[in-house]
Scaffold this motif. Structure first.
Motif, PDB file in Angstrom:
ATOM      1  N   VAL A 216       0.819  -1.214   0.000  1.00 62.62           N
ATOM      2  CA  VAL A 216       0.000   0.000   0.000  1.00 62.62           C
ATOM      3  C   VAL A 216       0.852   1.264   0.000  1.00 62.62           C
ATOM      4  CG1 VAL A 216      -1.907  -1.113   1.210  1.00 62.62           C
ATOM      5  CG2 VAL A 216      -0.129   0.060   2.531  1.00 62.62           C
ATOM      6  N   ASN A 217       0.176   2.382  -0.268  1.00 64.39           N
ATOM      7  CA  ASN A 217       0.748   3.704  -0.048  1.00 64.39           C
ATOM      8  C   ASN A 217       0.488   4.063   1.414  1.00 64.39           C
ATOM      9  OD1 ASN A 217       0.866   6.605   0.261  1.00 64.39           O
ATOM     10  ND2 ASN A 217       0.797   6.785  -1.960  1.00 64.39           N
ATOM     11  N   PRO A 218       1.523   4.233   2.252  1.00 62.70           N
ATOM     12  CA  PRO A 218       1.288   4.480   3.686  1.00 62.70           C
ATOM     13  C   PRO A 218       0.491   5.746   3.969  1.00 62.70           C
ATOM     14  CG  PRO A 218       3.573   3.849   3.295  1.00 62.70           C
ATOM     15  CD  PRO A 218       2.961   4.087   1.955  1.00 62.70           C
ATOM     16  N   TYR A 219       0.646   6.776   3.137  1.00 61.55           N
ATOM     17  CA  TYR A 219      -0.085   8.025   3.368  1.00 61.55           C
ATOM     18  C   TYR A 219      -1.582   7.820   3.129  1.00 61.55           C
ATOM     19  CZ  TYR A 219       4.631   9.929   3.135  1.00 61.55           C
ATOM     20  OH  TYR A 219       5.959  10.173   3.365  1.00 61.55           O
ATOM     21  N   LEU A 220      -1.931   7.153   2.032  1.00 58.56           N
ATOM     22  CA  LEU A 220      -3.337   6.896   1.752  1.00 58.56           C
ATOM     23  C   LEU A 220      -3.921   5.904   2.754  1.00 58.56           C
ATOM     24  CD1 LEU A 220      -3.391   6.717  -2.155  1.00 58.56           C
ATOM     25  CD2 LEU A 220      -3.871   8.675  -0.655  1.00 58.56           C
ATOM     26  N   LEU A 221      -3.102   4.949   3.184  1.00 62.95           N
ATOM     27  CA  LEU A 221      -3.567   3.990   4.183  1.00 62.95           C
ATOM     28  C   LEU A 221      -3.975   4.696   5.468  1.00 62.95           C
ATOM     29  CD1 LEU A 221      -3.885   1.062   5.277  1.00 62.95           C
ATOM     30  CD2 LEU A 221      -1.484   1.232   6.000  1.00 62.95           C
ATOM     31  N   LEU A 222      -3.096   5.528   6.018  1.00 66.47           N
ATOM     32  CA  LEU A 222      -3.414   6.189   7.290  1.00 66.47           C
ATOM     33  C   LEU A 222      -4.505   7.236   7.114  1.00 66.47           C
ATOM     34  CD1 LEU A 222       0.022   6.557   9.116  1.00 66.47           C
ATOM     35  CD2 LEU A 222      -1.650   4.701   9.193  1.00 66.47           C
ATOM     36  N   ALA A 223      -4.538   7.916   5.963  1.00 64.79           N
ATOM     37  CA  ALA A 223      -5.625   8.859   5.721  1.00 64.79           C
ATOM     38  C   ALA A 223      -6.972   8.144   5.740  1.00 64.79           C
ATOM     39  CB  ALA A 223      -5.424   9.570   4.383  1.00 64.79           C
ATOM     40  N   THR A 224      -7.015   6.937   5.181  1.00 62.16           N
ATOM     41  CA  THR A 224      -8.265   6.181   5.107  1.00 62.16           C
ATOM     42  C   THR A 224      -8.646   5.610   6.467  1.00 62.16           C
ATOM     43  OG1 THR A 224      -7.894   5.649   2.788  1.00 62.16           O
ATOM     44  CG2 THR A 224      -9.377   4.195   4.011  1.00 62.16           C
ATOM     45  N   ILE A 225      -7.704   4.969   7.155  1.00 63.86           N
ATOM     46  CA  ILE A 225      -8.022   4.381   8.461  1.00 63.86           C
ATOM     47  C   ILE A 225      -8.430   5.462   9.457  1.00 63.86           C
ATOM     48  CG2 ILE A 225      -7.023   3.194  10.457  1.00 63.86           C
ATOM     49  CD1 ILE A 225      -5.361   1.544   8.492  1.00 63.86           C
ATOM     50  N   LEU A 226      -7.624   6.510   9.564  1.00 60.53           N
ATOM     51  CA  LEU A 226      -7.936   7.556  10.539  1.00 60.53           C
ATOM     52  C   LEU A 226      -9.153   8.368  10.100  1.00 60.53           C
ATOM     53  CD1 LEU A 226      -4.318   8.771  11.383  1.00 60.53           C
ATOM     54  CD2 LEU A 226      -5.754   7.168  12.673  1.00 60.53           C
ATOM     55  N   GLY A 227      -9.301   8.571   8.799  1.00 59.97           N
ATOM     56  CA  GLY A 227     -10.450   9.308   8.308  1.00 59.97           C
ATOM     57  C   GLY A 227     -11.752   8.575   8.571  1.00 59.97           C
ATOM     58  N   THR A 228     -11.779   7.269   8.330  1.00 57.96           N
ATOM     59  CA  THR A 228     -13.011   6.507   8.567  1.00 57.96           C
ATOM     60  C   THR A 228     -13.291   6.371  10.058  1.00 57.96           C
ATOM     61  OG1 THR A 228     -11.791   4.405   8.380  1.00 57.96           O
ATOM     62  CG2 THR A 228     -12.824   5.250   6.396  1.00 57.96           C
ATOM     63  N   ALA A 229     -12.247   6.235  10.867  1.00 58.18           N
ATOM     64  CA  ALA A 229     -12.445   6.180  12.316  1.00 58.18           C
ATOM     65  C   ALA A 229     -13.063   7.475  12.825  1.00 58.18           C
ATOM     66  CB  ALA A 229     -11.122   5.906  13.021  1.00 58.18           C
ATOM     67  N   LEU A 230     -12.578   8.607  12.309  1.00 51.26           N
ATOM     68  CA  LEU A 230     -13.144   9.893  12.738  1.00 51.26           C
ATOM     69  C   LEU A 230     -14.592  10.037  12.284  1.00 51.26           C
ATOM     70  CD1 LEU A 230     -12.636  12.539  14.189  1.00 51.26           C
ATOM     71  CD2 LEU A 230     -11.791  13.497  12.036  1.00 51.26           C
ATOM     72  N   GLU A 231     -14.892   9.556  11.082  1.00 49.61           N
ATOM     73  CA  GLU A 231     -16.291   9.554  10.630  1.00 49.61           C
ATOM     74  C   GLU A 231     -17.163   8.784  11.632  1.00 49.61           C
ATOM     75  OE1 GLU A 231     -17.940  10.838   7.893  1.00 49.61           O
ATOM     76  OE2 GLU A 231     -16.125  12.006   7.451  1.00 49.61           O
ATOM     77  N   GLY A 232     -16.646   7.655  12.109  1.00 46.95           N
ATOM     78  CA  GLY A 232     -17.391   6.871  13.085  1.00 46.95           C
ATOM     79  C   GLY A 232     -17.537   7.573  14.415  1.00 46.95           C
ATOM     80  N   ILE A 233     -16.474   8.215  14.871  1.00 46.98           N
ATOM     81  CA  ILE A 233     -16.528   8.941  16.142  1.00 46.98           C
ATOM     82  C   ILE A 233     -17.552  10.069  16.060  1.00 46.98           C
ATOM     83  CG2 ILE A 233     -15.197  10.483  17.652  1.00 46.98           C
ATOM     84  CD1 ILE A 233     -12.724   8.730  16.966  1.00 46.98           C
ATOM     85  N   GLU A 234     -17.561  10.777  14.936  1.00 46.72           N
ATOM     86  CA  GLU A 234     -18.499  11.895  14.777  1.00 46.72           C
ATOM     87  C   GLU A 234     -19.951  11.413  14.667  1.00 46.72           C
ATOM     88  OE1 GLU A 234     -15.513  15.081  12.535  1.00 46.72           O
ATOM     89  OE2 GLU A 234     -16.813  13.785  11.333  1.00 46.72           O
ATOM     90  N   ALA A 235     -20.154  10.249  14.020  1.00 48.78           N
ATOM     91  CA  ALA A 235     -21.519   9.740  13.841  1.00 48.78           C
ATOM     92  C   ALA A 235     -22.077   9.119  15.116  1.00 48.78           C
ATOM     93  CB  ALA A 235     -21.545   8.718  12.712  1.00 48.78           C
ATOM     94  N   GLY A 236     -21.201   8.525  15.946  1.00 49.61           N
ATOM     95  CA  GLY A 236     -21.631   7.951  17.212  1.00 49.61           C
ATOM     96  C   GLY A 236     -22.514   6.730  17.081  1.00 49.61           C
ATOM     97  N   VAL A 237     -22.303   5.936  16.028  1.00 52.16           N
ATOM     98  CA  VAL A 237     -23.124   4.745  15.791  1.00 52.16           C
ATOM     99  C   VAL A 237     -22.424   3.509  16.337  1.00 52.16           C
ATOM    100  CG1 VAL A 237     -24.186   3.279  14.015  1.00 52.16           C
ATOM    101  CG2 VAL A 237     -24.169   5.781  13.748  1.00 52.16           C
ATOM    102  N   GLU A 238     -23.188   2.653  17.009  1.00 56.96           N
ATOM    103  CA  GLU A 238     -22.624   1.420  17.553  1.00 56.96           C
ATOM    104  C   GLU A 238     -22.385   0.397  16.433  1.00 56.96           C
ATOM    105  OE1 GLU A 238     -21.846   0.025  20.720  1.00 56.96           O
ATOM    106  OE2 GLU A 238     -21.750   2.133  21.302  1.00 56.96           O
ATOM    107  N   PRO A 239     -21.302  -0.363  16.525  1.00 54.55           N
ATOM    108  CA  PRO A 239     -21.063  -1.428  15.552  1.00 54.55           C
ATOM    109  C   PRO A 239     -21.898  -2.648  15.887  1.00 54.55           C
ATOM    110  CG  PRO A 239     -19.322  -1.466  17.186  1.00 54.55           C
ATOM    111  CD  PRO A 239     -20.215  -0.285  17.525  1.00 54.55           C
TER     112      PRO A 239
END
Length: 444
Positions: free
Chosen positions: A349-372
């Protein structure tokens, strides 16, 4: 930065380089006596250079090429400054650079800027991700028609067997690993534990966690360059391609992360093994985007040879506590270190895109507050879970159609990556499997 060159007068040349969308270093060789010009004035090359295919060719229908006159971007040194390149014969230093437009705006097609933008969203909330990467790779003898495990420098023998957690195998390549760790010290890459893995000539090295995710991505990018370069100095190849051998597991790049608040407290820590509501919301964010963002985790044709059942790589969209068959794992241990391990990505993988995606999606989840959904137990491969895309074309289609991906990656980068991957699909299909392996072996 200029102080580095004054303290290291032996440096004869520099490489001013940025990561393209495939994480290939693109840039220039500059005599050290002219390095001040790059520092003071930046350097220039076409914006299209960060949007080349895996062969280094222009993207045929890219608006960055003929449509715009193949305009230049200006590239400035990153905050990292000069990094020694100990694998080269002549004393050389790498100057990492990133691209901006003429008016000073960041070039949205630069993957490092994509990660920077995600981190700015965290900072606006008073949050700081703490990130660590585990990188798996193969040492390979590619001198013959078939790929093989290198001959042991100590015994002169070639052992064709899985050597999971074998100290003897590490010792067989002790000279290589000693030079590699010395080089990591010189380059200030926080290399920690090394183990032998289940593939032929496969190893893993963990990079220590830190609270600067841009630096973590830099370190992963530098480390991949270093391992490949140092292996060649020792007479064999190293590769982070996802799966060079059909009958053995492939290489992953697992990412561990937690998040600190303004007081330095881990917002995933509830004092016990379960973790906080916020941890579970972050998990849900990762799960919700996993299908659509698989192209980031598996960017190449060979990537999908790794993502098959019962091969130590996740195929189902799931999470679990202390379970390595799941895509998201919550490791056990001290609650203060409660964290999420994202296990989908390959070593290619591209490490920059990897961390942007993992951290970006995690933040989306934190902001939405939805249970898995409830965490799974037992073997994830046997549970009929929703699946991540199982082939390259399906992953590209899912990425293109996604309504989630534009929430954490810029439209220009998404467009450029899609154009790149569509072109690579076209030309990869013209190659034999052996030719495909040849191109991936040295590039990714």
């Amino acid at each position: 930065m200029k102080t580095f060159l004054r303290r290291n007068p032996q440096i004869r040349t520099i490489r001013a380089a940025a990561a393209d969308l495939n994480a290939q270093p693109r840039g220039k060789r500059v005599p050290s006596r002219f390095a001040d010009k790059v520092i003071d004035d930046g350097t220039r090359f076409p914006m299209s250079v960060l949007n080349l295919d895996i062969w280094g060719e222009d993207i045929d229908d890219s608006p960055l090429v003929f449509e715009s006159g193949d305009r230049d971007g200006i590239l400035w040194p990153t905050e990292r400054g000069f990094i020694p390149m100990p694998w080269l014969e002549a004393p050389t230093a790498l100057l990492p650079i990133w691209m901006f437009r003429e008016d000073g705006r960041p070039f949205a097609g630069d993957p490092r800027h994509a990660l920077r933008a995600v981190l700015e969203r965290y900072r606006a909330k008073g949050l700081t991700p703490v990130v660590a990467c585990e990188l798996e790779f193969f040492l390979i003898d590619d001198s013959g028609r078939n790929l093989e495990v290198p001959v042991s420098p100590r015994s002169g023998k070639r052992r064709k067997a899985a050597e999971t957690m074998s100290i003897r195998t590490l010792d067989q390549f002790d000279a290589f690993f000693t030079d590699l760790y010395d080089a990591c010290e010189e380059m200030d890459i926080p290399a920690d534990t090394a183990i032998s893995e289940a593939g032929l000539g496969q190893f893993e090295i963990n990079l220590m966690h830190g609270d600067d995710a841009l630096r973590a991505a830099d370190d992963a990018w530098f480390f991949k360059m270093l391992v490949k370069g140092m292996a060649r100095r020792h007479g064999f190849a190293a590769s982070f391609m996802a799966k060079p051998y059909e009958d053995y597991p492939g290489s992953g790049l697992h990412t561990h992360f937690s998040v600190l608040d303004e007081n330095g407290q881990n917002i995933f820590d509830d004092g016990g093994p379960r973790g906080t509501d916020t941890l579970r919301h972050a998990v849900q964010g990762c799960l919700a985007a996993m299908h659509d963002s698989t192209l980031i985790f598996a960017p190449h044709l060979n990537s999908y040879d790794r993502l098959v059942p019962d091969a130590h790589a996740p195929t189902g969209i799931s999470w679990a506590y202390e379970n390595r068959t799941s895509a998201i794992r919550i490791p056990s241990g001290n609650p203060k270190a409660r964290r999420i391990e994202h296990r989908v990505a390959g070593g290619d993988v591209n490490p920059y895109l990897l961390l942007a995606t993992i951290l970006g999606t995690a933040l989306e989840g934190i902001e939405a507050g939805v249970e898995p959904p409830e965490p799974i137990t037992g073997n994830a491969y046997a549970q009929g879970l929703g699946q991540i895309p199982g082939d390259w074309t399906s992953a590209i289609d899912a990425f293109e159609a996604s309504e989630i991906v534009p929430r954490f990656l810029p439209p220009e980068l998404i467009r450029n990556l899609l154009l790149t991957k569509r072109q690579e699909v076209y030309y990869m299909n013209e190659l034999s499997p052996a030719e495909q392996v040849t191109i991936y072996l040295d590039t990714v």
